[in-house]
Motif scaffolding. Sequence first.
Motif: not given
Length: 123
Positions: A21-29, A89-92, A97-109
């Motif tokens: 989705d183009y409303k996803i602002r960031s994706a981080r491991v 919006i912040v989604i984890s 391996e005790n890692r987390v995918l951290l994703v931030t999006t626009e509120r309209q997602v």
Amino acid sequence: MPEKENKYEFEELCDKVFKIDYKIRSARVINNKGKLDAGGMREGLRALEDSKKDEMLFMELSLRVRMRHEFDEEFGPVEFSLSYRGKIIVISFPMKENRVLLVTTERQVDLGKVPFEILKLLE
């Protein structure tokens, strides 16, 4: 720092997240020490926080995800957690391996679609 093949896989995962989705602002491991292993902001966007606050956010998130295992037996494992904030919006998503995918999006997602599409990538 993750091994080279893991880093490549993590970067590839983040690229796939952005395509959902183009409303996803960031994706981080993030690793279990709260350090960034892969990913970042969508090209052309700036983070709302400065990099010092990023470090605090990552460490706090890593701790919170580890603590959520407390009720796995009663409720089942956490598949994702979502914070509906004033600006984003912040989604984890806990990973192996005790890692987390951290994703931030626009509120309209589309919250009925996006988190579940990301879960499919993590299977």
